[in-house]
Write an enzyme that holds these catalytic residues in place. Structure first.
Site, PDB file in Angstrom:
ATOM      1  N   GLY A 212      -2.138   4.736  -4.003  1.00 12.05           N
ATOM      2  CA  GLY A 212      -2.816   3.479  -4.279  1.00 12.05           C
ATOM      3  C   GLY A 212      -2.008   2.261  -3.861  1.00 12.05           C
ATOM      4  O   GLY A 212      -1.350   2.293  -2.806  1.00 12.05           O
TER       5      GLY A 212
ATOM      6  N   GLY B 228      -5.495   0.653   5.548  1.00 17.36           N
ATOM      7  CA  GLY B 228      -4.708  -0.556   5.303  1.00 17.36           C
ATOM      8  C   GLY B 228      -5.488  -1.822   5.664  1.00 17.36           C
ATOM      9  O   GLY B 228      -5.404  -2.829   4.961  1.00 17.36           O
ATOM     10  N   ASP B 229      -6.260  -1.759   6.751  1.00 15.52           N
ATOM     11  CA  ASP B 229      -7.051  -2.921   7.151  1.00 15.52           C
ATOM     12  C   ASP B 229      -8.163  -3.186   6.132  1.00 15.52           C
ATOM     13  O   ASP B 229      -8.489  -4.335   5.833  1.00 15.52           O
ATOM     14  CB  ASP B 229      -7.655  -2.705   8.550  1.00 15.52           C
ATOM     15  CG  ASP B 229      -6.559  -2.493   9.602  1.00 15.52           C
ATOM     16  OD1 ASP B 229      -5.443  -3.025   9.416  1.00 15.52           O
ATOM     17  OD2 ASP B 229      -6.818  -1.788  10.594  1.00 15.52           O
TER      18      ASP B 229
ATOM     19  N   SER C 178       0.864  -1.186   0.000  1.00 10.91           N
ATOM     20  CA  SER C 178       0.000   0.000   0.000  1.00 10.91           C
ATOM     21  C   SER C 178       0.897   1.231   0.000  1.00 10.91           C
ATOM     22  O   SER C 178       1.851   1.335   0.766  1.00 10.91           O
ATOM     23  CB  SER C 178      -0.952  -0.018   1.199  1.00 10.91           C
ATOM     24  OG  SER C 178      -0.270  -0.292   2.385  1.00 10.91           O
TER      25      SER C 178
ATOM     26  N   GLY D 134      -0.193   4.520   0.235  1.00  5.81           N
ATOM     27  CA  GLY D 134      -0.929   5.698   0.697  1.00  5.81           C
ATOM     28  C   GLY D 134      -1.802   6.252  -0.411  1.00  5.81           C
ATOM     29  O   GLY D 134      -2.508   5.502  -1.097  1.00  5.81           O
ATOM     30  N   ALA D 135      -1.703   7.567  -0.627  1.00  4.45           N
ATOM     31  CA  ALA D 135      -2.549   8.225  -1.625  1.00  4.45           C
ATOM     32  C   ALA D 135      -2.221   7.764  -3.045  1.00  4.45           C
ATOM     33  O   ALA D 135      -3.011   7.975  -3.971  1.00  4.45           O
ATOM     34  CB  ALA D 135      -2.409   9.734  -1.504  1.00  4.45           C
TER      35      ALA D 135
END
Lengths: 318, 318
Positions: A232, A258-259, A227, A229-230
């Site tokens: 993708g 993230g979950d 992941s 963050g912004a």
């Protein structure tokens, strides 16, 4: 059924204060409590998506009791968790389940997080857990996610053991942790690992996401979903590499994004969806979580709108 | 027996973190839990001084259960609280006892305090408490202290009612609260009120301590003992006025110093000591609390050294 494992479950407290000033005294305006720890968050998202889910790990002490009663209340018919239930398969432990306190500054909207250490788990308790975990895998489990940090006393190779048990039971297994437990877990060849960019850099020593994901794959993971963050997510599998993102950057609270991504990947794994579809689901759920007014929950209309708009791009040949 | 009343008891959590940074995430290195709320702190000091003490007020929910089990553990023979026991006479309430979280920054030594609101108390629960309180006063109570804030649902005139009940039972009564509950309580003529300078200014509108203490006395208190922080204490009674301080300013943590002062005044009241001796005890206990390595506890050797060195001065004729 989908199974999530949270060895270091938590009772998550959220305190709202008008403005957090270090070294001052604050009246908390509003307190909320809910079951926490990554695997419990993943299970909540899966239930909202309609998947029957069970949670295991450890729970103990008065905080563990509160956590379990909140879980039971959430699972009651007609509650917001949607059509599916979260079954409590937590294993009792003599220590006290940790609390986390998130202090939300209502002025800035920012959160200050205080995480207690987990309870000490004895070797006997760990063995009891392993027996319970094997029994669960012997039942109708379509996929399992191993999530979060290890409480004191649990062997650092715990996730490697749990990955191997899942593989022996022919159950697809996703690992979402960091540091040495991730490093050890990788060697047991999980189906998916989902580090963020920082965790990935921590174990591979390289900050360039694609190169780091490839390095993590060489260490044993069948697939690496990072992941970013912004930006993708990036996915590296034996069939190739993909990246995915929503069409525009979203403002909001990234807590739990993230979950939600784990829930998207795991549900796609359980359903045997093609990789690009798993990735799209993970990215859309993450975005719908960032946009939710409640930290850590996803906004269902946003998810429905986002899912068809996620751009999945093949990065290179296998 | 000495009785203390804590209507808004708390489970006090102390979190130690290396350095508190707003909007960051922190691993708490050490967690401690103990029974809290002013009256419970006063009782702990009284027990350490050797006075049999009972605590009443409200306790409920899982946090109330933890509070009561810690109280029982503290009262076990051979525990640090010294030769005397603290008897649990708390009244069950359907709401959840509040928590307070003190975050100690190990770098600066400063504490950031987060106080949850108390449980909502129903009119029936308040009546049940009043009955229990009257029964306690009907027994062998030598003095009673009414301490701290009121939880939601308890009438703002609660302390006036409790002062009147104590006076009816001919039990000496000390009141330690602030704002409107103090203003109302004063009118019921308690034997002692113990505001700090700020609380005193708040209800009298004057910041000059002696004038403010006289004003509070005119509103109904038989005696006013004002704590002036590092400047010691000021006492105004019908027999005259005194001030007292330790010979030198002490560095340390002032948490709980006010509660220790209440314990000093209250134990002197129960024993019928002359006013200057009560004041000396209060000032020495406060100083020994500031010097204690554990926040809110008093250092017994410091107390033994301080007591004979406290300077009590008569301020003026009656």
């Amino acid at each position: 059924m989908i199974l999530t494992v949270t060895l270091n479950a938590a009772l998550d407290l959220t305190y709202r204060v008008p403005h957090l000033v270090p070294h001052a005294s604050h009246r908390v305006r509003e307190v909320s409590e809910r079951p926490g720890g990554k695997g419990l968050n993943v299970a909540r998202v899966l239930a909202a998506l309609g998947f029957e889910t069970a949670v295991t790990g450890f729970a103990g002490g008065e905080t563990g009791r509160v956590l379990r009663s909140l879980l039971a209340a959430d699972a009651a018919p007609g509650r917001r968790n949607g059509p599916a239930r979260v079954t409590d398969a937590l294993v009792p432990v003599s220590g006290r389940t940790r609390r986390t306190v998130g202090v939300v500054d209502e002025g800035s909207g920012d959160t200050t997080q205080l995480n207690e250490p987990g309870p000490h788990v004895t070797p006997e308790e760990w063995e009891t857990f392993l027996t319970a975990y094997r029994e669960l895998l012997g039942g109708d489990v379509r996929a399992v996610a191993l999530c979060g940090s290890l409480p004191p006393g649990v062997p650092v190779g715990a996730y490697a053991t749990l990955v191997r048990e899942a593989r022996t039971a022919r159950t697809p297994v996703l690992l979402d942790t960091s540091g040495e437990p991730l490093r050890r877990g990788l060697a047991a060849r999980p189906d998916i690992v989902k580090p963020n960019a920082e965790e990935l850099a921590g174990i591979t020593g390289t900050a360039e996401p694609l190169r780091a994901a490839r390095a993590a794959q060489r260490r044993g993971a069948h697939a690496v979903a990072a992941s970013l963050g912004a930006d993708g997510m990036l996915l590296v599998t034996q069939d190739g590499a993909w990246s995915a993102a929503v069409p525009e950057r979203l403002a909001g609270n990234p807590t739990g994004a993230g979950d939600s991504a784990v829930a998207g990947l795991l549900s796609g794994l359980a359903e045997g969806l093609p990789w690009p579809d798993r990735l799209a689901r993970a990215v859309a759920l993450s975005a719908a979580t960032v946009r939710s007014p409640v930290a850590g929950e996803f906004d269902e209309p946003t998810y429905a709108t986002m899912l068809p708009s996620v751009r999945v791009r093949r990065s290179e040949a296998p």
